[in-house]
Design an enzyme around this catalytic site. Structure first.
Site, PDB file in Angstrom:
ATOM      1  N   VAL A 128       4.382   4.331  -1.384  1.00  0.00           N
ATOM      2  CA  VAL A 128       3.310   4.987  -0.628  1.00  0.00           C
ATOM      3  C   VAL A 128       2.401   3.950   0.026  1.00  0.00           C
ATOM      4  CG1 VAL A 128       1.243   6.426  -0.853  1.00  0.00           C
ATOM      5  CG2 VAL A 128       3.370   7.106  -2.001  1.00  0.00           C
ATOM      6  N   GLU A 129       2.096   2.878  -0.687  1.00  0.00           N
ATOM      7  CA  GLU A 129       1.142   1.896  -0.171  1.00  0.00           C
ATOM      8  C   GLU A 129       1.692   1.116   1.024  1.00  0.00           C
ATOM      9  OE1 GLU A 129      -1.951   1.217  -0.774  1.00  0.00           O
ATOM     10  OE2 GLU A 129      -2.267   2.589  -2.453  1.00  0.00           O
TER      11      GLU A 129
END
Length: 343
Positions: A128-129
């Protein structure tokens, strides 16, 4: 003189003559400003920095108007789950996550044994990051933090603290403050740690004498696990549990939701209001839990899905406060585990 050299000379002349008409002038060079000099004085007195050297570093910091614009960008309406989640739960991100997990399975297993955080959660956060390190940011961290510390008054105290941590971190790692790049807010490396978090939670998981969140995958994995563990991740406990709401109680229960997430209450209190977790584990911790709303979309229109938000869900929100972020991390983690198990 060639046309190329002539054009380059004209460009330099235009840059040296000041801002174009109609544009706001850039702030003065940072090293010349009284507020920056006061910051330098603090760093010298409190942390033993060399005054002339630190002023030389800050003289090379550049104001970034795009950073301020990004921080001030208005959010007309928060996204809904079905608008937010697909970018993180698509096939390419799941496939890349499984490949990352396979490549670093031993380190992920060691991190779980050490910190109690499952591999799929660590991998999902990295997915996600930064898409497992593909998108770590294009701004020089020094520029982003200086801009926010001195030209973004609303959160200047916070970002001055992060600039202080960044300069200390660079000194601790023997790293040029001019080198690191990151997000517009100054988050760094594959796991996107802010400098203060880097100094507090990053670990040297490959035992080479330094924590490197840019190029040491071992350190990245260990540091994400360390961060969650230090924020009280509970080994073996769930994150979200599907919830059912008794029809007669639904209106009263939904009034408890604030922005899609309720306050935390005991499971018994929720049960008294007609809210129950589907198939909770026998060893479910007695911590208070919340109720999470995830907006879904189907051909007939918008529908909703509800989940019991357990203690570990709130630990994920310490990485990012958004309920959607924490839910996306968990659902990506579930998808990664399923895909790897079926592969």
């Amino acid at each position: 003189m060639s046309h190329r050299r002539l054009a380059w000379g004209l460009a330099l002349l235009l840059l040296s003559t000041g801002p174009a008409a109609g544009r706001d002038p850039a702030p003065p060079a940072y090293a010349q400003r009284a507020d920056v000099r006061a910051f330098v004085d603090e760093m010298v007195e409190q942390h033993g920095f060399d005054r002339a050297g630190l002023r030389r570093v800050l003289a090379q910091a550049r104001f970034q108007p795009q950073v301020v614009a990004a921080m001030q960008r208005p959010v007309l309406a928060p996204p809904k789950w079905y608008e937010y989640a697909p970018q993180f739960l698509n096939g390419p991100r799941i496939d890349a996550g499984v490949a990352f997990w396979n490549a670093h399975a031993a380190t992920l297993a060691r991190a779980e044994a050490t910190f109690g955080v499952p591999p799929e959660v660590i991998v999902a956060i990295l997915g996600v990051e930064t898409f497992y390190g593909r998108n770590t940011g294009r701004y020089r961290v020094l520029d982003a933090l200086a801009t926010l510390a001195f030209d973004y008054p609303r959160r200047a105290p916070f970002f001055r603290g992060e600039l202080r941590h960044f300069l200390l971190l660079a000194r601790e790692l023997s790293l040029s403050p001019l080198a690191p790049r990151g997000s517009f807010a100054g988050a760094m490396g594959i796991p996107q740690f802010m400098p203060g978090s880097y100094r507090s939670y990053a670990v040297d998981f490959d035992a080479d004498g330094r924590s490197d969140l840019w190029s040491s995958t071992d350190d990245v994995i260990g540091s994400v696990a360390s961060y969650l563990a230090r924020h009280d991740w509970q080994r073996g406990q769930p994150v979200l549990l599907p919830a059912t709401i008794a029809a007669a109680d639904s209106e009263a229960v939904l009034r408890r939701l604030d922005g899609g997430l309720s306050e935390r209450r005991s499971a018994a209190a929720w049960a008294n209001d007609g809210v129950r977790a589907a198939d909770p584990p026998a060893d479910l911790a007695a911590d208070p839990v919340g109720l999470l709303l995830l907006e879904e979309s189907d051909p007939a229109g918008e529908t909703a899905r509800y989940a019991i938000a357990c203690h570990n869900f709130y630990v994920l929100t310490r990485y990012n406060r958004s309920r959607l972020y924490a839910a996306a991390v968990w659902e990506l983690a579930v998808a990664l585990k399923a895909a790897r198990g079926s592969g």
